[in-house]
Scaffold this motif. Sequence first.
Motif, short mmCIF file in Angstrom:
data_model
loop_
_atom_site.label_atom_id
_atom_site.label_comp_id
_atom_site.label_asym_id
_atom_site.label_seq_id
_atom_site.Cartn_x
_atom_site.Cartn_y
_atom_site.Cartn_z
N PRO A 134 0.73 -1.28 -0.06
CA PRO A 134 0.07 -0.14 0.07
C PRO A 134 0.72 1.22 0.02
O PRO A 134 0.37 2.26 -0.33
CB PRO A 134 -0.98 -0.05 1.15
CG PRO A 134 -0.74 -1.51 1.65
CD PRO A 134 0.47 -2.12 1.05
N THR A 135 2.12 1.33 0.35
CA THR A 135 3.02 2.27 0.10
C THR A 135 3.62 2.61 -1.11
O THR A 135 4.40 3.51 -1.27
CB THR A 135 4.03 2.42 1.42
OG1 THR A 135 5.04 1.37 1.12
CG2 THR A 135 3.49 1.99 2.71
N GLU A 168 -6.36 6.21 -4.07
CA GLU A 168 -7.19 5.38 -3.25
C GLU A 168 -8.32 5.92 -3.25
O GLU A 168 -9.39 5.31 -3.30
CB GLU A 168 -6.45 5.23 -1.81
CG GLU A 168 -5.27 4.79 -1.74
CD GLU A 168 -5.47 3.13 -1.83
OE1 GLU A 168 -6.33 2.73 -2.33
OE2 GLU A 168 -4.35 2.39 -1.48
N LYS A 169 -8.76 7.23 -3.32
CA LYS A 169 -9.86 7.72 -3.40
C LYS A 169 -10.76 7.50 -4.84
O LYS A 169 -11.82 7.23 -4.92
CB LYS A 169 -9.93 9.30 -3.28
CG LYS A 169 -9.78 9.77 -1.79
CD LYS A 169 -9.92 11.30 -1.64
CE LYS A 169 -11.22 11.86 -1.47
NZ LYS A 169 -11.14 13.15 -1.16
N VAL A 172 -0.38 1.11 -5.89
CA VAL A 172 -1.52 1.78 -5.99
C VAL A 172 -2.00 2.28 -7.12
O VAL A 172 -3.33 2.24 -7.71
CB VAL A 172 -1.47 2.95 -4.92
CG1 VAL A 172 -2.60 3.85 -4.90
CG2 VAL A 172 -0.86 2.45 -3.58
N ARG A 187 2.60 11.19 -0.90
CA ARG A 187 1.55 10.83 -0.04
C ARG A 187 0.06 11.47 -0.75
O ARG A 187 -0.71 10.58 -0.68
CB ARG A 187 1.92 11.63 1.40
CG ARG A 187 2.47 10.62 2.19
CD ARG A 187 2.28 11.06 3.73
NE ARG A 187 2.63 12.52 3.81
CZ ARG A 187 3.71 12.90 3.98
NH1 ARG A 187 4.78 11.91 4.38
NH2 ARG A 187 3.87 14.19 4.08
N THR A 188 0.20 12.69 -1.36
CA THR A 188 -0.93 13.21 -1.76
C THR A 188 -1.59 12.28 -2.93
O THR A 188 -2.71 12.11 -2.91
CB THR A 188 -0.79 14.51 -2.36
OG1 THR A 188 -0.37 15.36 -1.14
CG2 THR A 188 -2.07 15.21 -2.83
N GLU A 191 4.14 15.20 -1.64
CA GLU A 191 3.26 15.15 -3.31
C GLU A 191 3.15 13.50 -3.38
O GLU A 191 1.95 13.21 -3.75
CB GLU A 191 4.07 15.46 -4.40
CG GLU A 191 4.11 17.23 -4.42
CD GLU A 191 4.99 17.62 -5.42
OE1 GLU A 191 4.57 18.62 -6.10
OE2 GLU A 191 6.09 16.71 -6.03
N GLU A 234 -8.72 19.05 -6.66
CA GLU A 234 -8.03 17.62 -6.38
C GLU A 234 -7.85 17.00 -7.70
O GLU A 234 -6.63 16.39 -7.71
CB GLU A 234 -8.89 16.77 -5.38
CG GLU A 234 -8.44 17.18 -3.87
CD GLU A 234 -9.48 16.45 -3.08
OE1 GLU A 234 -8.87 16.02 -2.09
OE2 GLU A 234 -10.68 16.12 -3.52
N ILE A 236 -0.76 9.06 -3.64
CA ILE A 236 -1.36 7.90 -3.06
C ILE A 236 -2.72 8.03 -2.60
O ILE A 236 -3.56 7.21 -2.80
CB ILE A 236 -0.12 7.27 -1.97
CG1 ILE A 236 0.74 6.55 -3.08
CG2 ILE A 236 -1.08 5.90 -1.62
CD1 ILE A 236 2.10 6.06 -2.20
N ARG A 237 -2.86 9.28 -1.78
CA ARG A 237 -4.14 9.28 -1.10
C ARG A 237 -5.28 9.70 -2.13
O ARG A 237 -6.50 8.85 -2.10
CB ARG A 237 -4.20 10.64 -0.23
CG ARG A 237 -5.36 10.69 0.44
CD ARG A 237 -5.34 11.93 1.60
NE ARG A 237 -4.75 13.27 0.82
CZ ARG A 237 -5.35 14.12 0.05
NH1 ARG A 237 -6.84 13.84 0.04
NH2 ARG A 237 -5.03 15.18 -0.48
N LEU A 238 -5.07 10.43 -3.26
CA LEU A 238 -6.02 10.57 -4.20
C LEU A 238 -6.14 9.45 -5.12
O LEU A 238 -7.50 9.17 -5.46
CB LEU A 238 -5.42 11.66 -4.99
CG LEU A 238 -5.38 13.15 -4.44
CD1 LEU A 238 -4.87 14.02 -5.24
CD2 LEU A 238 -6.76 13.43 -3.80
#
Lengths: 162, 162
Positions: free
Chosen positions: A23-24, B153-154, A29, B146-147, B144, A144, B149-151
């Motif tokens: 996941p990292t 996942e969304k 991802v 992290r951002t 960036e 976003e 990966i977060r986006l």
Amino acid sequence: MGRLPAKTASPGLATKLDRGVLPTLLGYVLRRAQSAVFANFASTFATAGAALTPGEFGLMVLVERNIGLSQMALARALGIDRSTLVPILDRLQARGLLVRRHSPTDGRTHALALTPSGGKALARFTRLVGAHEKRIASSLSTAEIRTLIRLLEKVRADARSV
Amino acid sequence: MGRLPAKTASPGLATKLDRGVLPTLLGYVLRRAQSAVFANFASTFATAGAALTPGEFGLMVLVERNIGLSQMALARALGIDRSTLVPILDRLQARGLLVRRHSPTDGRTHALALTPSGGKALARFTRLVGAHEKRIASSLSTAEIRTLIRLLEKVRADARSV
DNA sequence: GATAATTTGTTTGATCCCCAAACAATCTCC
DNA sequence: GGAGATTGTTTGGGGATCAAACAAATTATC
């Protein structure tokens, strides 16, 4: 389908499974997101009774916006081998969406173009893609989405430059 | 390879080609980024004289972190059909990286595990993936990444929820 | 406890994507 | 005009993917 824990006897996976570092990893991802988006695209089109892949959609847009495009130029734009393109064009042509015309100036190349029916189909496909795009980013703000696209372009550039 | 304009006679594509709406579509940008990352992964491993696909890497990590995993559980975790998994495991097993043991508690299932050699190979593969990850995000800050990966996942969650 | 229903892994069959190499037709360059 | 390059196609070889059918084994049902 058995969605419940189902009392998995031994190789204990009633408990959530451990994905370790995956996941990292950006690549991981990215791949999963892409796969989910692809599935969403397919289901959007299937629901609408239309049959088209993301690749075919991109191809049709490119042909419409660049009338008379050759197969080599198209293959290069798509990043695939020219031999890979042949059966894809065959299929689109068999569906009456696209034609290979003889180029008047270069006997080796084909001048690709959408048929009138292909143009109308593309307009419809474009609306479906719009709906699909809304769905896959329904929890993202427009800012976003912009950020995401910008970062993805940077990743693409980084990945290519090696 | 002919990178110069090359004086493309007729179906005028010496000029940059028009991609229309494509660059604004998240699905399109995502697909291209994924493709570039995949190619980078392949070239990283090829250069190191190792042969592995991103999917095989993910599979090996999952098996290592969840010893005794069954094929069904693994297929579900990977989001693929159980019949698709068979030839992939066959190949990994033929390479001596992985074994299908008989489950002591359930005669239907196989208990998957890495061989000692597979474990050592995975350690090496993990280092290669680390280098690959650095390359594909070399122009991104850690924030960036992290951002991103977060986006992603969304997006994945949005795409799946339909 | 015996029988029915389900689960698991495999095989087979069908599409599809991808590339590399070879080939004929055509064009370009000298 | 002839050599070399380009274009589209065919062929061959990998894989990825799913669906359907099957045997073996396990659960569920009565």
